[in-house]
Motif scaffolding. Structure first.
Motif, PDB file in Angstrom:
ATOM      1  N   LEU A  45       6.035  75.150  55.967  1.00 38.29           N
ATOM      2  CA  LEU A  45       6.382  73.841  55.425  1.00 38.29           C
ATOM      3  C   LEU A  45       7.037  72.972  56.492  1.00 38.29           C
ATOM      4  CD1 LEU A  45       7.806  74.966  51.967  1.00 38.29           C
ATOM      5  CD2 LEU A  45       5.704  73.715  52.338  1.00 38.29           C
ATOM      6  N   SER A  46       7.833  73.604  57.370  1.00 35.86           N
ATOM      7  CA  SER A  46       8.501  72.840  58.429  1.00 35.86           C
ATOM      8  C   SER A  46       7.494  72.275  59.410  1.00 35.86           C
ATOM      9  CB  SER A  46       9.469  73.735  59.192  1.00 35.86           C
ATOM     10  OG  SER A  46      10.446  74.206  58.344  1.00 35.86           O
ATOM     11  N   VAL A  47       6.465  73.073  59.710  1.00 36.33           N
ATOM     12  CA  VAL A  47       5.451  72.621  60.677  1.00 36.33           C
ATOM     13  C   VAL A  47       4.680  71.440  60.115  1.00 36.33           C
ATOM     14  CG1 VAL A  47       3.302  73.275  61.817  1.00 36.33           C
ATOM     15  CG2 VAL A  47       5.235  74.836  61.810  1.00 36.33           C
ATOM     16  N   SER A  48       4.246  71.572  58.868  1.00 36.22           N
ATOM     17  CA  SER A  48       3.442  70.490  58.292  1.00 36.22           C
ATOM     18  C   SER A  48       4.314  69.304  57.917  1.00 36.22           C
ATOM     19  CB  SER A  48       2.639  70.975  57.098  1.00 36.22           C
ATOM     20  OG  SER A  48       3.399  71.837  56.327  1.00 36.22           O
ATOM     21  N   GLY A  49       5.588  69.569  57.589  1.00 33.27           N
ATOM     22  CA  GLY A  49       6.527  68.481  57.333  1.00 33.27           C
ATOM     23  C   GLY A  49       6.207  67.728  56.077  1.00 33.27           C
ATOM     24  N   ALA A  50       7.257  67.308  55.388  1.00 27.49           N
ATOM     25  CA  ALA A  50       7.039  66.557  54.155  1.00 27.49           C
ATOM     26  C   ALA A  50       6.943  65.067  54.423  1.00 27.49           C
ATOM     27  CB  ALA A  50       8.174  66.827  53.184  1.00 27.49           C
ATOM     28  N   GLY A  51       6.871  64.706  55.689  1.00 21.56           N
ATOM     29  CA  GLY A  51       6.694  63.305  56.026  1.00 21.56           C
ATOM     30  C   GLY A  51       7.997  62.535  55.924  1.00 21.56           C
ATOM     31  N   GLU A  52       8.041  61.439  56.588  1.00 17.61           N
ATOM     32  CA  GLU A  52       9.248  60.627  56.553  1.00 17.61           C
ATOM     33  C   GLU A  52       8.918  59.295  55.942  1.00 17.61           C
ATOM     34  OE1 GLU A  52      11.288  60.482  60.176  1.00 17.61           O
ATOM     35  OE2 GLU A  52      11.495  62.641  60.325  1.00 17.61           O
ATOM     36  N   VAL A 125      25.968  70.216  55.891  1.00 15.04           N
ATOM     37  CA  VAL A 125      24.921  70.366  56.896  1.00 15.04           C
ATOM     38  C   VAL A 125      23.774  69.408  56.573  1.00 15.04           C
ATOM     39  CG1 VAL A 125      23.956  72.341  55.622  1.00 15.04           C
ATOM     40  CG2 VAL A 125      23.369  72.039  58.004  1.00 15.04           C
ATOM     41  N   TRP A 126      23.293  68.753  57.604  1.00  7.86           N
ATOM     42  CA  TRP A 126      22.159  67.833  57.444  1.00  7.86           C
ATOM     43  C   TRP A 126      20.879  68.662  57.453  1.00  7.86           C
ATOM     44  CZ3 TRP A 126      21.223  62.949  56.122  1.00  7.86           C
ATOM     45  CH2 TRP A 126      19.972  62.418  56.384  1.00  7.86           C
ATOM     46  N   ALA A 127      20.050  68.498  56.441  1.00  7.78           N
ATOM     47  CA  ALA A 127      18.828  69.307  56.342  1.00  7.78           C
ATOM     48  C   ALA A 127      17.617  68.418  56.132  1.00  7.78           C
ATOM     49  CB  ALA A 127      18.953  70.282  55.174  1.00  7.78           C
ATOM     50  N   ARG A 128      16.548  68.789  56.828  1.00  7.75           N
ATOM     51  CA  ARG A 128      15.309  68.014  56.717  1.00  7.75           C
ATOM     52  C   ARG A 128      14.593  68.389  55.420  1.00  7.75           C
ATOM     53  NH1 ARG A 128      10.030  67.859  59.286  1.00  7.75           N
ATOM     54  NH2 ARG A 128      10.156  70.068  59.759  1.00  7.75           N
ATOM     55  N   LEU A 129      13.927  67.392  54.839  1.00  8.26           N
ATOM     56  CA  LEU A 129      13.152  67.642  53.622  1.00  8.26           C
ATOM     57  C   LEU A 129      11.816  68.265  54.011  1.00  8.26           C
ATOM     58  CD1 LEU A 129      14.008  66.790  50.750  1.00  8.26           C
ATOM     59  CD2 LEU A 129      12.403  64.928  50.935  1.00  8.26           C
ATOM     60  N   ILE A 130      11.512  69.452  53.485  1.00  8.48           N
ATOM     61  CA  ILE A 130      10.266  70.101  53.881  1.00  8.48           C
ATOM     62  C   ILE A 130       9.266  70.211  52.735  1.00  8.48           C
ATOM     63  CG2 ILE A 130      11.157  71.404  55.860  1.00  8.48           C
ATOM     64  CD1 ILE A 130      11.415  73.818  53.957  1.00  8.48           C
ATOM     65  N   ALA A 131       9.686  69.993  51.527  1.00  2.32           N
ATOM     66  CA  ALA A 131       8.740  70.091  50.406  1.00  2.32           C
ATOM     67  C   ALA A 131       9.162  69.174  49.275  1.00  2.32           C
ATOM     68  CB  ALA A 131       8.671  71.527  49.904  1.00  2.32           C
ATOM     69  N   ARG A 132       8.163  68.597  48.623  1.00  7.81           N
ATOM     70  CA  ARG A 132       8.435  67.754  47.451  1.00  7.81           C
ATOM     71  C   ARG A 132       7.450  68.128  46.355  1.00  7.81           C
ATOM     72  NH1 ARG A 132       7.826  63.532  51.283  1.00  7.81           N
ATOM     73  NH2 ARG A 132       9.806  62.660  51.927  1.00  7.81           N
ATOM     74  N   ARG A 133       7.947  68.286  45.166  1.00  4.68           N
ATOM     75  CA  ARG A 133       7.044  68.518  44.028  1.00  4.68           C
ATOM     76  C   ARG A 133       7.608  67.763  42.837  1.00  4.68           C
ATOM     77  NH1 ARG A 133       3.599  73.656  42.301  1.00  4.68           N
ATOM     78  NH2 ARG A 133       3.106  73.561  44.498  1.00  4.68           N
TER      79      ARG A 133
END
Lengths: 297, 188
Positions: A45-52, A125-133
């Protein structure tokens, strides 16, 4: 029609029974499984990224002083950096107001000096969004931070100082959060000016857009549309004074109960990353029963 | 074993595309239920045991990575499979068009069941808007289902996982047997 013989005739019924059994699993086991499933998928999920995507922000500009506010339609374009800065300022103002009120109470209690308000951000902690449903208002967001980073279940999640959701399950490397608009989530909230406290829960609006509902128990309530709603800190998930949203309208349910529609300050699903609180659960200001009992003796 | 390997990879791939890739490409309201579409196509294309197991796995994955009450997606998917398999022979006979229609109708049915189950359990406050959303999801399934049904027919054929009936269908009508040269020689 298809008529089968042998074991293939029964396989669907076996799976159906299994699926029915899944609904009976205890909540703790489900949360653990969800956390580990997301954690296992985290590298992919991190590689494909949930987009910004630029965050969708609410502002009081959407609330003229009448009850006929246009709601989300009147909100500023989300992509404007000004909107993000505005949210930050609003969250800061809400927090400072809350701190001012707390200090005033302290001052009244001790009748003298009071400490200065701290401007340091809470530990997190700042965390990147990796998945949305998102399905039927049940939005779930996956974040690239887990128990290894100090994230715990039930922790509050902020975006630019505004409260946007809570961690519902945490795995070692990832966690999933439910935004405040999720129908199953409850946050202890407070109206900044009216000083009334209540319970904020997610609710799909009449148009299907996610909203929140704040239930307040009071005989009288003086609230204007656009008034800020902040966390009260009584649920032990958020520190007090974090901006949750703005009152859109209110209605009296019965003599003692009010239902306020609240527009969330920010759509958590449309952010690129979120700030997860990692500190110990804030102290819930319950009355000290033991001391009271001792004093009573 | 080969089917298990490829279907496991497909399951992971679908989860990644659904949760990470599509949200960055499409607005949240336009995202189709890719997992269910692929699973229902697989139900038509794969042998029955593999297809049913794959739909179960996709439902479980949706429950694990979703936020709704646990088990509701799996249960909705399996009820949908039970309904769809009642006319299994017709779906298979229609080939890719059958998979497309099964995926579209199955998506609508599964989402409708999910909303109904949520209401029965009192778990989500799905209102009229939820049923409108079911309609939209079905429409997206109709749009996205056609290319997916074609693509997965090719994919499963390439992997050698198709049902025997579909393999026969892809080979085309049986040709008349060629005369043997030896027979011609004998007659002359």
């Amino acid at each position: 029609m298809s008529y089968r013989t042998g074991r293939t005739r029964y396989d669907v019924w076996v799976y159906l029974a299994l699926a029915a059994l899944l609904t009976l699993l205890p909540g703790g086991a489900v949360r653990a499984m969800r956390g580990h499933a997301l954690s296992a998928l985290q590298p992919l999920l991190s590689v494909s990224g949930a987009g910004e995507r630029p965050a969708t922000l609410s502002t009081p500009a959407a609330f003229p002083n009448t009850n006929t506010s246009a709601g989300r339609d009147a909100m500023p374009a989300a992509s404007q950096p000004n909107a993000t800065a505005f949210l930050e300022l609003q969250a800061q103002i809400a927090r400072l107001r809350e701190e001012k009120n707390a200090l005033r109470r302290q001052l009244e209690a001790i009748g003298g000096t009071a400490g200065a308000a701290s401007d340091a951000p809470p530990p997190g902690v700042w965390a990147r969004l990796i998945a949305r449903r998102e399905v039927f208002g049940d939005a779930l967001l996956g974040l690239e931070a887990g128990t290894q980073d100090g994230v715990r279940e039930g922790a509050g999640v902020l975006y630019r100082g505004a409260a946007v959701g809570r961690v519902v399950s945490a795995g070692p490397r990832a966690c999933s959060i439910a935004p405040v608009t999720h129908p199953g989530l409850r946050v202890a909230a407070r109206l900044v000016n009216a000083r009334a406290e209540g319970l904020l829960s997610g609710s799909p609006g009449e148009d299907g857009a996610p909203r929140c509902v704040l239930d307040v128990y009071a005989r009288e309530l003086q609230v204007q549309p656009g008034e800020q709603v902040v966390t009260s800190g009584l649920d032990g998930c958020f520190p007090p004074g974090r901006l949750l949203g703005y009152v859109k309208d209110l209605k009296r349910v019965d003599e003692m109960r009010w239902s306020l529609t609240v527009l969330p300050a920010c759509d958590a699903a449309a952010t690129e990353g979120l700030y997860v609180l990692t500190g110990a659960a804030p102290e819930v200001p319950w009355p000290e029963l033991n001391r009271a009992r001792t004093a009573g003796r | 074993m080969r089917a298990f390997f490829w279907l496991s990879l497909l399951l992971i791939g679908v989860a990644v595309v659904q949760d990470a890739l599509l949200p960055s490409l499409l607005p949240a309201e336009w995202i189709p239920d890719l997992g269910l579409l692929v699973a229902l196509c697989a139900l038509v294309y794969l042998p029955r045991e593999a297809g049913v197991a794959f739909v179960f796995a996709v439902g479980l994955q949706a429950d694990l990575l979703g936020a709704g009450p646990f088990g509701h997606w799996t249960l909705s998917c399996m009820i949908t499979v039970t309904v769809l398999l009642s006319i299994e022979r017709e779906w298979v006979a229609a080939g890719a068009a059958g998979a497309w229609m099964a995926a579209t109708l199955g998506t609508g049915l599964a989402h409708g069941l999910y909303v109904l189950l949520g209401r029965l359990w009192g778990a989500n406050a799905a209102g009229q808007a939820a049923f409108a959303q079911v309609g939209w999801v079905t429409l997206y399934a109709l749009v996205f289902g056609a290319p997916l049904a074609w693509a997965f027919a090719e994919f499963f054929a390439w992997m050698g996982l198709l049902r025997p009936a579909l393999i026969e269908k892809r080979r085309g009508p049986a040709r008349p047997p060629r005369r043997r040269a030896t027979a011609r020689v004998a007659r002359s």
